[in-house]
Design a protein around this motif. Structure first.
Motif, PDB file in Angstrom:
ATOM      1  N   PHE A  68      31.764  63.288  34.600  1.00 42.21           N
ATOM      2  CA  PHE A  68      32.218  64.596  34.137  1.00 42.21           C
ATOM      3  C   PHE A  68      33.282  65.188  35.066  1.00 42.21           C
ATOM      4  CE2 PHE A  68      28.037  64.662  31.849  1.00 42.21           C
ATOM      5  CZ  PHE A  68      28.606  64.510  30.594  1.00 42.21           C
ATOM      6  N   GLU A  69      33.210  64.899  36.366  1.00 41.30           N
ATOM      7  CA  GLU A  69      34.279  65.331  37.268  1.00 41.30           C
ATOM      8  C   GLU A  69      35.595  64.662  36.883  1.00 41.30           C
ATOM      9  OE1 GLU A  69      33.058  64.428  41.215  1.00 41.30           O
ATOM     10  OE2 GLU A  69      31.694  66.120  41.343  1.00 41.30           O
ATOM     11  N   THR A  70      35.553  63.380  36.549  1.00 41.22           N
ATOM     12  CA  THR A  70      36.754  62.669  36.132  1.00 41.22           C
ATOM     13  C   THR A  70      37.288  63.234  34.823  1.00 41.22           C
ATOM     14  OG1 THR A  70      35.886  60.688  37.192  1.00 41.22           O
ATOM     15  CG2 THR A  70      37.681  60.386  35.639  1.00 41.22           C
ATOM     16  N   LEU A  71      36.409  63.552  33.903  1.00 40.60           N
ATOM     17  CA  LEU A  71      36.823  64.136  32.635  1.00 40.60           C
ATOM     18  C   LEU A  71      37.480  65.500  32.849  1.00 40.60           C
ATOM     19  CD1 LEU A  71      36.816  63.934  29.542  1.00 40.60           C
ATOM     20  CD2 LEU A  71      34.604  65.088  29.605  1.00 40.60           C
ATOM     21  N   MET A  72      36.911  66.329  33.712  1.00 41.70           N
ATOM     22  CA  MET A  72      37.497  67.637  33.994  1.00 41.70           C
ATOM     23  C   MET A  72      38.863  67.508  34.666  1.00 41.70           C
ATOM     24  SD  MET A  72      35.777  70.137  32.870  1.00 41.70           S
ATOM     25  CE  MET A  72      35.433  69.182  31.420  1.00 41.70           C
ATOM     26  N   LEU A  73      39.007  66.520  35.548  1.00 40.96           N
ATOM     27  CA  LEU A  73      40.297  66.293  36.181  1.00 40.96           C
ATOM     28  C   LEU A  73      41.337  65.876  35.151  1.00 40.96           C
ATOM     29  CD1 LEU A  73      41.966  66.081  38.779  1.00 40.96           C
ATOM     30  CD2 LEU A  73      41.202  63.725  38.958  1.00 40.96           C
ATOM     31  N   LEU A  74      40.958  65.006  34.227  1.00 43.51           N
ATOM     32  CA  LEU A  74      41.870  64.563  33.182  1.00 43.51           C
ATOM     33  C   LEU A  74      42.289  65.723  32.285  1.00 43.51           C
ATOM     34  CD1 LEU A  74      43.249  62.152  31.746  1.00 43.51           C
ATOM     35  CD2 LEU A  74      41.194  61.974  30.355  1.00 43.51           C
ATOM     36  N   VAL A  75      41.362  66.564  31.897  1.00 44.95           N
ATOM     37  CA  VAL A  75      41.680  67.722  31.064  1.00 44.95           C
ATOM     38  C   VAL A  75      42.582  68.696  31.819  1.00 44.95           C
ATOM     39  CG1 VAL A  75      40.664  69.766  29.959  1.00 44.95           C
ATOM     40  CG2 VAL A  75      39.647  67.520  29.618  1.00 44.95           C
ATOM     41  N   SER A  76      42.329  68.902  33.097  1.00 50.73           N
ATOM     42  CA  SER A  76      43.153  69.801  33.898  1.00 50.73           C
ATOM     43  C   SER A  76      44.577  69.283  34.034  1.00 50.73           C
ATOM     44  CB  SER A  76      42.546  69.981  35.289  1.00 50.73           C
ATOM     45  OG  SER A  76      41.267  70.515  35.197  1.00 50.73           O
ATOM     46  N   VAL A  77      44.729  68.000  34.280  1.00 51.01           N
ATOM     47  CA  VAL A  77      46.062  67.415  34.395  1.00 51.01           C
ATOM     48  C   VAL A  77      46.804  67.514  33.065  1.00 51.01           C
ATOM     49  CG1 VAL A  77      47.292  65.232  34.728  1.00 51.01           C
ATOM     50  CG2 VAL A  77      45.523  65.914  36.331  1.00 51.01           C
ATOM     51  N   ILE A  81      50.315  69.586  32.561  1.00 51.07           N
ATOM     52  CA  ILE A  81      51.493  68.934  31.986  1.00 51.07           C
ATOM     53  C   ILE A  81      51.949  69.689  30.736  1.00 51.07           C
ATOM     54  CG2 ILE A  81      52.286  66.863  30.782  1.00 51.07           C
ATOM     55  CD1 ILE A  81      50.606  65.242  32.769  1.00 51.07           C
ATOM     56  N   ASN A  82      51.024  70.105  29.900  1.00 53.38           N
ATOM     57  CA  ASN A  82      51.359  70.829  28.687  1.00 53.38           C
ATOM     58  C   ASN A  82      52.022  72.171  29.006  1.00 53.38           C
ATOM     59  OD1 ASN A  82      51.510  71.508  25.976  1.00 53.38           O
ATOM     60  ND2 ASN A  82      49.461  72.385  25.972  1.00 53.38           N
TER      61      ASN A  82
END
Length: 90
Positions: A68-77, A81-82
């Motif tokens: 879930f930490e990896t998922l949150m990092l991906l969503v934040s990045v 970018i957006n």
């Protein structure tokens, strides 16, 4: 105005990094006497079957936390970018 925002963001980043370094230093330089860490050290082989305590903790006990930490990092990045794309048509 833009210059003040830059200095403010640099100051906040420095404060954040300093706090993180202090937290990591203080949390790693104390003996592990709490019952949870003692349980992990004593029972990791029976609970997980791993021969290495660090691998047992990261891959078995904290697997969902790491995912879930990896998922949150991906969503934040993706959000950064957006929002950072310049939109000339608006």
């Amino acid at each position: 105005m833009r210059l003040n925002t830059r200095y403010l963001s640099e100051a906040l980043l420095c404060i954040l990094v300093t706090g993180l370094v202090l937290f990591l230093y203080l949390s790693t330089h104390r003996p592990a006497t709490d019952p949870i860490s003692s349980y992990y050290v004593r029972n990791f082989m029976e609970d997980t079957g791993a021969t290495n305590a660090v691998a047992a903790i990261y891959l078995n006990y904290r697997m969902f936390d790491s995912m879930f930490e990896t998922l949150m990092l991906l969503v934040s990045v993706a959000a950064v970018i957006n929002f950072s794309w310049r939109r000339d048509h608006e």
